[in-house]
Design an enzyme around this catalytic site. Structure first.
Site, PDB file in Angstrom:
ATOM      1  N   GLY A 157      39.679  39.400  39.172  1.00 15.56           N
ATOM      2  CA  GLY A 157      39.871  40.505  40.120  1.00 15.56           C
ATOM      3  C   GLY A 157      41.346  40.686  40.458  1.00 15.56           C
ATOM      4  O   GLY A 157      42.033  39.721  40.772  1.00 15.56           O
ATOM      5  N   ARG A 186      38.154  40.303  32.933  1.00 16.81           N
ATOM      6  CA  ARG A 186      37.388  39.051  32.895  1.00 16.81           C
ATOM      7  C   ARG A 186      36.942  38.898  31.445  1.00 16.81           C
ATOM      8  O   ARG A 186      36.008  39.567  31.016  1.00 16.81           O
ATOM      9  CB  ARG A 186      36.193  39.123  33.840  1.00 16.81           C
ATOM     10  CG  ARG A 186      36.597  39.234  35.299  1.00 16.81           C
ATOM     11  CD  ARG A 186      35.421  39.005  36.244  1.00 16.81           C
ATOM     12  NE  ARG A 186      35.892  38.877  37.606  1.00 16.81           N
ATOM     13  CZ  ARG A 186      35.870  39.859  38.518  1.00 16.81           C
ATOM     14  NH1 ARG A 186      35.348  41.016  38.204  1.00 16.81           N
ATOM     15  NH2 ARG A 186      36.345  39.668  39.728  1.00 16.81           N
ATOM     16  N   ASP A 207      39.851  30.478  39.787  1.00 21.54           N
ATOM     17  CA  ASP A 207      39.659  29.174  39.153  1.00 21.54           C
ATOM     18  C   ASP A 207      38.988  29.247  37.783  1.00 21.54           C
ATOM     19  O   ASP A 207      39.265  28.433  36.913  1.00 21.54           O
ATOM     20  CB  ASP A 207      39.013  28.158  40.095  1.00 21.54           C
ATOM     21  CG  ASP A 207      37.532  28.367  40.295  1.00 21.54           C
ATOM     22  OD1 ASP A 207      37.041  29.452  39.944  1.00 21.54           O
ATOM     23  OD2 ASP A 207      36.891  27.441  40.789  1.00 21.54           O
ATOM     24  N   THR A 234      43.368  35.736  44.418  1.00 21.04           N
ATOM     25  CA  THR A 234      42.064  36.366  44.646  1.00 21.04           C
ATOM     26  C   THR A 234      41.928  36.696  46.119  1.00 21.04           C
ATOM     27  O   THR A 234      42.315  35.881  46.970  1.00 21.04           O
ATOM     28  CB  THR A 234      40.879  35.474  44.225  1.00 21.04           C
ATOM     29  OG1 THR A 234      39.676  36.014  44.783  1.00 21.04           O
ATOM     30  CG2 THR A 234      41.008  34.031  44.699  1.00 21.04           C
ATOM     31  N   ASP A 271      39.330  36.617  47.677  1.00 18.61           N
ATOM     32  CA  ASP A 271      38.259  35.794  48.249  1.00 18.61           C
ATOM     33  C   ASP A 271      38.792  34.544  48.972  1.00 18.61           C
ATOM     34  O   ASP A 271      38.103  33.971  49.803  1.00 18.61           O
ATOM     35  CB  ASP A 271      37.292  35.349  47.148  1.00 18.61           C
ATOM     36  CG  ASP A 271      36.650  36.522  46.438  1.00 18.61           C
ATOM     37  OD1 ASP A 271      36.709  37.647  46.977  1.00 18.61           O
ATOM     38  OD2 ASP A 271      36.098  36.328  45.337  1.00 18.61           O
ATOM     39  N   ASP A 273      39.075  31.598  47.845  1.00 18.51           N
ATOM     40  CA  ASP A 273      38.048  30.575  47.616  1.00 18.51           C
ATOM     41  C   ASP A 273      38.472  29.537  46.584  1.00 18.51           C
ATOM     42  O   ASP A 273      37.628  28.891  45.958  1.00 18.51           O
ATOM     43  CB  ASP A 273      36.733  31.245  47.166  1.00 18.51           C
ATOM     44  CG  ASP A 273      36.887  31.988  45.849  1.00 18.51           C
ATOM     45  OD1 ASP A 273      38.028  32.169  45.376  1.00 18.51           O
ATOM     46  OD2 ASP A 273      35.862  32.394  45.272  1.00 18.51           O
ATOM     47  N   ARG A 288      32.620  37.183  47.473  1.00 15.24           N
ATOM     48  CA  ARG A 288      31.678  36.478  46.599  1.00 15.24           C
ATOM     49  C   ARG A 288      30.870  35.472  47.430  1.00 15.24           C
ATOM     50  O   ARG A 288      30.228  35.892  48.372  1.00 15.24           O
ATOM     51  CB  ARG A 288      32.428  35.790  45.457  1.00 15.24           C
ATOM     52  CG  ARG A 288      31.673  35.826  44.141  1.00 15.24           C
ATOM     53  CD  ARG A 288      32.493  35.185  43.041  1.00 15.24           C
ATOM     54  NE  ARG A 288      33.463  36.076  42.472  1.00 15.24           N
ATOM     55  CZ  ARG A 288      33.224  36.927  41.483  1.00 15.24           C
ATOM     56  NH1 ARG A 288      32.039  36.982  40.936  1.00 15.24           N
ATOM     57  NH2 ARG A 288      34.176  37.710  41.014  1.00 15.24           N
TER      58      ARG A 288
HETATM   59  O1  F6P Z   1      36.852  38.049  43.042  1.00 16.52           O
HETATM   60  C1  F6P Z   1      37.231  39.162  43.746  1.00 16.52           C
HETATM   61  C2  F6P Z   1      36.073  40.091  43.954  1.00 16.52           C
HETATM   62  O2  F6P Z   1      36.595  41.273  44.517  1.00 16.52           O
HETATM   63  C3  F6P Z   1      34.930  39.533  44.803  1.00 16.52           C
HETATM   64  O3  F6P Z   1      35.195  39.584  46.180  1.00 16.52           O
HETATM   65  C4  F6P Z   1      33.794  40.430  44.397  1.00 16.52           C
HETATM   66  O4  F6P Z   1      32.560  39.788  44.574  1.00 16.52           O
HETATM   67  C5  F6P Z   1      34.075  40.669  42.943  1.00 16.52           C
HETATM   68  O5  F6P Z   1      35.458  40.435  42.743  1.00 16.52           O
HETATM   69  C6  F6P Z   1      33.771  42.061  42.480  1.00 16.52           C
HETATM   70  O6  F6P Z   1      33.942  42.095  41.117  1.00 16.52           O
HETATM   71  P1  F6P Z   1      34.025  43.431  40.246  1.00 16.52           P
HETATM   72  O7  F6P Z   1      35.380  44.019  40.467  1.00 16.52           O
HETATM   73  O8  F6P Z   1      33.818  42.962  38.861  1.00 16.52           O
HETATM   74  O9  F6P Z   1      32.968  44.346  40.768  1.00 16.52           O
END
Ligand code: F6P
Length: 317
Positions: free
Chosen positions: A11, A72, A103, A126, A128, A130, A172
């Site tokens: 992300g 990703r 991570d 990130t 998050d 986390d 997340r």
């Molecule tokens: O990891 C960052 C994040 O924004 C999380 O908070 C969320 O769950 C996820 O990515 C959303 O992913 P995507 O952009 O693939 O919808």
């Protein structure tokens, strides 16, 4: 001249562009040749790699997202694509990498190092927050400010209408964004995945508050809780007795003009990461805590669930 590459994985966060800018500046100042690898590990595999210049980073410090793209990559989990990635790095004579990511991205990088010896330093990035081993991940401050602005706006309309609003944050499986936003926005309820809850426990108190003239409620809930946000809104209507709406903040939390703090942290993270590589630290993550910046091994960071700060948790009532 030593060639060094940078990529963004996972992300995106606001703060990546300021990091790219400093990466280029640091490289030229220290006699390195900087390369951008586009679209994360996908760019490594597809040889979407080019030398970075000052012109590439002019003006990007104010922009969210990442100029070089992120992804990703599922393919990077496969050995044959990592071999292809190494061949592409060799084409450009790139010996070391700075990687902005989470991570999962770091774990892939570690395997890559063990297979092919490409040195790296990871920068935790990130919204998050986390990642184990670091108290701060790049982009968190901007996301918190975006959320704060959004909640402040929701408060305006909630108070005008006598309504409850359930505001869902990202994160997340981590409740950090929701918890900090709850504390800094003064919401009445906060639900996060780390803490078990029973909504029945709030009914009497909330009804009493309504009886005494409360006009509205704000509830900040993390996306990772067991219930969906719509069911929390239904609970407000059916059990507490107030009309309710849901606001899912979604991907706006990932964007926006990077805050001063994220710009400064981007600068520092890149500085320490590149110094580590030049000092011969071959596989590390640059982490940040109350004592400052420190290098950690992949095993201290990746694949370990981060516990929420107990100091913050004690404020959750
Ligand atoms: O990891 C960052 C994040 O924004 C999380 O908070 C969320 O769950 C996820 O990515 C959303 O992913 P995507 O952009 O693939 O919808």
């Amino acid at each position: 001249m030593l060639h060094i590459g940078i990529l963004c994985s996972g992300g995106d966060v606001s703060g990546m562009n300021p990091a790219l800018k400093h990466f280029v500046e640091f490289s030229y100042k220290h006699g390195l040749k900087p390369y951008f690898i586009y679209d994360g590990y996908e760019g490594l595999i597809d040889d979407n790699i080019s030398e970075a210049t000052y012109a590439d980073v002019a003006g990007i410090i104010t922009k969210g997202g990442t100029k070089i793209g992120s992804a990703r990559s599922k393919r990077f989990m496969e050995k044959k694509y990592r071999t292809q990635a190494k061949q592409n790095l060799d084409l450009h004579d790139i010996k070391m990498l700075v990687v902005l990511g989470g991570d999962g991205s770091f774990r892939g990088l570690d395997i890559f190092y063990k297979e092919h010896g490409v040195k790296f330093c990871g920068i935790p990035s990130t919204i998050d927050n986390d990642i184990n081993g670091t108290e701060y991940c790049l982009g968190v401050d901007t996301a918190l400010n975006v959320i704060r602005n959004a909640i402040d706006s929701v408060r305006d309309t909630a108070s005008s209408f006598k309504r409850a609003f359930v505001i869902e944050t990202m994160g997340r499986d981590c409740g950090y964004l929701a918890l900090v936003s709850h504390l800094t926005s003064g919401s009445e309820l906060c639900l996060i995945p780390e803490v078990a809850y029973n909504l029945d426990n709030y009914v009497d108190e909330f009804q009493t508050q309504l009886h005494h003239g409360r006009r509205y409620f704000l509830a900040v809930v993390a996306e990772g809780i067991k219930d969906d946000s719509a069911s929390i809104a239904t609970w407000f209507e059916d059990k507490v007795g107030i009309e309710a709406r849901v606001t899912v903040l979604g991907h706006i939390q990932r964007g926006g003009n990077p805050t001063s703090y994220d710009r400064l942290m981007a600068y520092k993270f890149v500085n320490y990461a590149m110094k580590a590589l030049l000092d011969g630290v071959n596989e590390s993550i640059i982490c940040y805590d109350k004592n400052g910046f420190n290098l950690k091994s992949i095993d201290e960071v990746a694949g370990i669930k981060k516990e929420l700060d107990p100091e913050l948790l004690q404020f959750l009532v």
